[in-house]
Design an enzyme around this catalytic site. Structure first.
Site, PDB file in Angstrom:
ATOM      1  N   GLU A  94      75.258   0.476  55.030  1.00  0.00           N
ATOM      2  CA  GLU A  94      76.260   0.519  54.997  1.00  0.00           C
ATOM      3  C   GLU A  94      76.672   1.827  54.170  1.00  0.00           C
ATOM      4  OE1 GLU A  94      76.287  -2.749  52.027  1.00  0.00           O
ATOM      5  OE2 GLU A  94      76.625  -3.832  53.062  1.00  0.00           O
TER       6      GLU A  94
ATOM      7  N   GLU B 263      71.577  -7.905  57.754  1.00  0.00           N
ATOM      8  CA  GLU B 263      71.743  -8.405  55.890  1.00  0.00           C
ATOM      9  C   GLU B 263      72.642 -10.395  56.168  1.00  0.00           C
ATOM     10  OE1 GLU B 263      72.706  -6.477  52.504  1.00  0.00           O
ATOM     11  OE2 GLU B 263      71.361  -4.660  53.327  1.00  0.00           O
TER      12      GLU B 263
HETATM   13  C1  BG6 Z   1      74.385  -4.904  51.007  1.00  0.00           C
HETATM   14  C2  BG6 Z   1      73.142  -4.076  49.956  1.00  0.00           C
HETATM   15  O1  BG6 Z   1      75.599  -5.018  49.943  1.00  0.00           O
HETATM   16  O2  BG6 Z   1      74.571  -6.300  50.136  1.00  0.00           O
HETATM   17  C3  BG6 Z   1      72.164  -4.423  48.932  1.00  0.00           C
HETATM   18  O3  BG6 Z   1      72.995  -3.465  51.701  1.00  0.00           O
HETATM   19  C4  BG6 Z   1      72.946  -5.742  48.630  1.00  0.00           C
HETATM   20  O4  BG6 Z   1      71.704  -3.163  48.762  1.00  0.00           O
HETATM   21  C5  BG6 Z   1      73.688  -6.842  48.757  1.00  0.00           C
HETATM   22  O5  BG6 Z   1      71.845  -5.560  47.300  1.00  0.00           O
HETATM   23  C6  BG6 Z   1      73.651  -7.690  48.233  1.00  0.00           C
HETATM   24  O6  BG6 Z   1      74.870  -7.015  46.879  1.00  0.00           O
HETATM   25  P1  BG6 Z   1      74.753  -7.167  45.748  1.00  0.00           P
HETATM   26  O7  BG6 Z   1      75.959  -6.426  44.681  1.00  0.00           O
HETATM   27  O8  BG6 Z   1      74.695  -9.002  45.329  1.00  0.00           O
HETATM   28  O9  BG6 Z   1      73.222  -6.751  45.339  1.00  0.00           O
END
Ligand code: BG6
Length: 470
Positions: free
Chosen positions: A175, A369
């Site tokens: 990211e 993700e």
């Molecule tokens: C992504 C990241 O932005 O989203 C993770 O790569 C992150 O590191 C995930 O944990 C979810 O976001 P959040 O803010 O809910 O933890």
């Protein structure tokens, strides 16, 4: 009928169809959010270890204690049936100062982790850098300093030498676009008010390109790709202004990163916005050559939700003649349900994003993700009824299968997260995992692991090759 229902009910053939046997059904994590042991066995500090965490959330010293429980965790992931596990390597476990002396204990930790995955038949997929810049580099200006490019390439060289015999798929930077758009996410203290944001971003692009070129040079059989967060920007209304604002947001949020990584060039609309917004961006001919020479084999990307944008006078960047040169205001989209944290839920947007990336770049895609952050409750009998997570994942897998059906070559899907870990802003209140970790923001408790309902569901999904989503 909601969009989500429409996705679920669309082509009758789909729910029952399996994906190819070599599809990488996986799950995802990152070092600073899962490992803990942030100062053990020679690990140096990263910007995550020294930052001021949001009020009421814990620091990163314990996390899910994966550093000490990695064997138990990988056994759980094997029981889940994962074909692949995407995790990141903490730069400062390998190079405590970001550059220079290698820490043998850090190298050994990931070597054992990789071996354990392989022993269980799980392909390790390595993210080289997930928001955890070494503080030693941050103190010298972080990514604003071109020397950080050399440091990253040096780090990459150490990783390729240590693990290249066992790791096939490499991801460069997690990211990068979110780090630039939301600098407090991972850029560190150096990213103060005078930080040259897009110059630093350019250095990251150069670091990535050089790491990709190096990978091809020293590991000809390996595959490497970027890992931005890509999500289509949608216009709120069908007005020309909203469409234009969405086009700018797509350029600035998405295509800037993939055009540079894949095509080796800067997106013109993004550059137009960057220059008119007054950011410094010096790009030499030599830099462009570096970008062109470092090409990915596939595109990895994270998807949580689309973003909806509208023209907002005074907020949208306009020139003296009133011509629009940037995105407007990001707004809620009335068509979408939202998560407990008000993130829009847009599975069809996952399909359109997959299709759009494919039509622009034509490379294989890996989803690194996707997932639902929620308040999970551990019952006295050790169960966690996270049916809402199953619904979210089912809808997104269905949308992905529909994209694949149109011809999009998706090679893997890695929900966030394999097990519970610290969320970026909300600590342990907001959980994503298939495995519940017994701790909360106030106490680490016993850190025991429990299989959630989604664990049993995803195991059936994987075992059926994605045919059984019930
Ligand atoms: C992504 C990241 O932005 O989203 C993770 O790569 C992150 O590191 C995930 O944990 C979810 O976001 P959040 O803010 O809910 O933890």
């Amino acid at each position: 009928m909601s969009l989500s229902e429409a996705v679920r009910s669309a082509p009758a053939a789909w729910p029952g169809r399996a994906l190819p046997a070599d599809f990488l059904w996986g799950a995802s994590s990152s070092a600073y959010q899962i490992e803990g042991a942030s100062a053990e066995d020679g690990k140096g500090p990263s910007v995550q270890d020294v930052k001021t965490v949001p009020a009421g959330t814990p620091d990163f010293s314990v996390c899910s204690d994966h550093y000490h429980r990695w064997a138990e965790d990988i056994a759980l992931l094997a029981e889940l049936g994962l074909k692949s596990y995407r995790f990141s390597i903490a730069w400062t476990r390998i190079l405590p100062e970001g550059t220079g002396a290698v820490n043998p204990a850090g190298v050994e930790f990931y070597s054992r982790l990789i071996d354990e995955c392989l022993w269980h038949g799980i392909e390790p997929i390595v993210t080289m850098y997930h928001f955890d810049l070494p503080t030693a580099l941050d103190a010298r200006g972080g990514w604003a300093d071109p020397a950080t490019v050399d440091a990253f390439v040096e780090f990459a060289r150490v990783l390729f030498a240590a693990y290249g015999d066992r790791v096939t798929h490499w991801l460069t930077i997690n990211e990068q676009n979110i780090m630039t758009l939301v600098p407090h996410h991972g850029l560190g203290a150096a990213a103060g008010p005078d930080y040259p944001l897009y110059q630093a971003n350019h250095h990251m692009l150069l670091a990535q390109a050089r790491a990709m070129a190096l990978c091809h040079e020293v590991l000809p059989a390996a595959k490497i790709g970027p890992a931005p967060n890509i999500a289509l920007a949608l216009p709120l209304e069908g007005t020309a202004e909203d469409v234009l604002c969405a086009q700018y947001l797509n350029a600035v949020r998405n295509w800037l990163y993939l055009d540079a990584a894949v095509l080796g060039r800067y997106n013109t609309l993004a550059v137009d916005h960057i220059r008119r917004a007054g950011y410094r961006l010096d790009v030499s001919d030599d830099d462009l050559r570096v970008l062109r020479e470092g090409r990915p084999d596939f595109i990895a990307f994270n998807y949580y939700n689309t973003e909806t944008v509208t023209y907002a006078p005074g907020e949208t960047l306009e020139d003296a003649d009133g011509a629009i040169h940037g995105p407007g205001r990001i707004v809620p989209n009335p068509h979408f349900a939202t998560t407990d944290w008000n993130w829009p839920i847009d599975p069809l947007g996952f399909r359109t994003t997959l299709q759009e990336i494919h039509s622009r770049y034509g490379l294989p895609l890996m989803v690194t993700e996707n997932g639902l952050g929620a308040y999970d409750r551990l019952e006295p009998d050790g169960t966690v009824d996270d049916g809402y997570r199953i619904d979210y994942l089912r809808d997104h897998i269905t949308a992905m299968k529909q994209a694949i059906d149109t011809g999009v070559p998706v090679i893997g899907y890695h929900p966030w997260s394999a097990i519970d870990l610290i969320s970026t802003h909300d600590g342990f209140l907001k959980r994503y995992g298939f495995v519940y970790v017994r701790r909360d923001n106030e106490s680490t408790h016993d850190l025991a692991r429990f299989r959630k309902k989604s664990f049993h569901w995803y195991r059936r999904v994987i075992a059926s090759g994605g045919a059984d989503l019930a």
